[in-house]
Scaffold this motif. Sequence first.
Motif, short mmCIF file in Angstrom:
data_model
loop_
_atom_site.label_atom_id
_atom_site.label_comp_id
_atom_site.label_asym_id
_atom_site.label_seq_id
_atom_site.Cartn_x
_atom_site.Cartn_y
_atom_site.Cartn_z
N MET A 3 0.29 -1.33 -0.19
CA MET A 3 -0.02 0.08 -0.18
C MET A 3 0.79 1.33 -0.29
SD MET A 3 -3.60 -0.84 2.58
CE MET A 3 -4.02 1.16 1.93
N ALA A 4 1.85 1.23 0.74
CA ALA A 4 2.75 2.16 0.42
C ALA A 4 3.58 2.46 -0.56
CB ALA A 4 4.01 1.72 1.60
N SER A 5 3.22 1.72 -1.32
CA SER A 5 4.80 1.87 -2.69
C SER A 5 2.98 2.77 -3.82
CB SER A 5 4.66 0.73 -3.29
OG SER A 5 5.88 0.11 -2.78
N LEU A 6 2.13 2.06 -3.90
CA LEU A 6 1.26 2.24 -4.31
C LEU A 6 0.33 3.86 -4.15
CD1 LEU A 6 -1.25 0.18 -4.48
CD2 LEU A 6 -0.58 0.26 -6.58
N HIS A 7 0.70 4.50 -2.70
CA HIS A 7 0.17 5.83 -2.50
C HIS A 7 1.06 6.70 -2.63
CE1 HIS A 7 0.38 8.82 0.98
NE2 HIS A 7 -0.35 9.03 0.33
N GLN A 8 2.56 6.17 -2.86
CA GLN A 8 3.78 6.71 -3.07
C GLN A 8 3.42 7.01 -5.20
OE1 GLN A 8 5.47 8.86 -1.41
NE2 GLN A 8 6.12 9.81 -3.39
N ALA A 9 2.88 6.21 -5.61
CA ALA A 9 2.73 6.23 -6.93
C ALA A 9 2.01 7.05 -7.41
CB ALA A 9 2.60 5.17 -7.70
N ILE A 10 0.47 7.25 -7.00
CA ILE A 10 -0.16 7.66 -7.08
C ILE A 10 -0.25 9.20 -6.92
CG2 ILE A 10 -2.89 8.18 -5.61
CD1 ILE A 10 -3.15 5.09 -5.86
N LEU A 11 0.41 9.80 -5.43
CA LEU A 11 1.20 11.05 -5.59
C LEU A 11 1.75 11.32 -6.30
CD1 LEU A 11 2.27 10.35 -1.17
CD2 LEU A 11 0.51 12.15 -2.21
N SER A 12 2.43 10.90 -6.47
CA SER A 12 3.77 11.29 -7.83
C SER A 12 3.51 11.39 -9.13
CB SER A 12 4.83 10.22 -7.80
OG SER A 12 4.63 9.29 -8.49
N GLY A 13 1.48 10.96 -9.40
CA GLY A 13 1.11 10.96 -10.33
C GLY A 13 1.62 9.97 -11.76
N ALA A 14 2.49 8.59 -10.90
CA ALA A 14 2.61 8.12 -11.96
C ALA A 14 1.18 6.26 -11.67
CB ALA A 14 3.74 6.65 -10.87
#
Length: 254
Positions: A235-246
């Motif tokens: 979930m942390a990786s998904l969260h970071q990806a969504i935050l960065s627009g990836a």
Amino acid sequence: MRFRLLGPLEVTDLAGGWRPVTGPRQRALLATLLLNANTPVCVDRLAETVWDGAPPAGYAQTLRSHVMRLRRSLPAQDGACLRAQPPGYVLGLDEGALDGHRFEALCRAAADRFHAGAWSAVAETAERALTLWRATPLLDVPSQVLRESVVPRWECLRLQVLEFRFDAELRLGHHQMVVPQLRDLVAAHPLHERFHAQLMVALSRTGRRVEALSVYRSARRTLIDELGVEPGQEMASLHQAILSGADPGVDRAA
């Protein structure tokens, strides 16, 4: 004759319709024999489940009476045969006659197809397995001893096959379609991180980035409040990806 345990205990009648089994002892006895189909079950073990851990004095004779009544309700020519066999009794059952056995076989097939990357087959097989699940297994069987021996394993299998199904649907691009179902699963299983992760992917892929981030925040609060832990790496990786627009990528949630 066919039997269903994934919900209330039911058997097929002569017309092919489903009917309940009358009598709480009869249900506990039949369920125990079904879960051990084609294998002799000793009298002591049957008494333990039929009387839920507290069999009465002289239970062997009383159990014999229950077996006789149950035997009369199961025509041997219709795929089920109940007979005495040391050290107790055995219910002979045709393959595929019990929904629990079919459910387990379909779960195994879904897992095999998942690991092979056959996404359409995964979704179809998982749906067939889940269709068999009517309610909590052994719902009307009054034996906590018996339920504790099998229900947790079946519930784990159901969660696993749900994960397989929604991973497959996401890989097939069915993002919009699965959002309502994943919302229901997140509400029903608030500590199950995979469903939160799958919902985040589905929302992000349908342009609902703010909602996806809200799912993460809500899940994080629940995990901290209930378990005292932060979300895992998935979930942390998904969260970071969504935050960065990836693109969050289905693989991140698999």
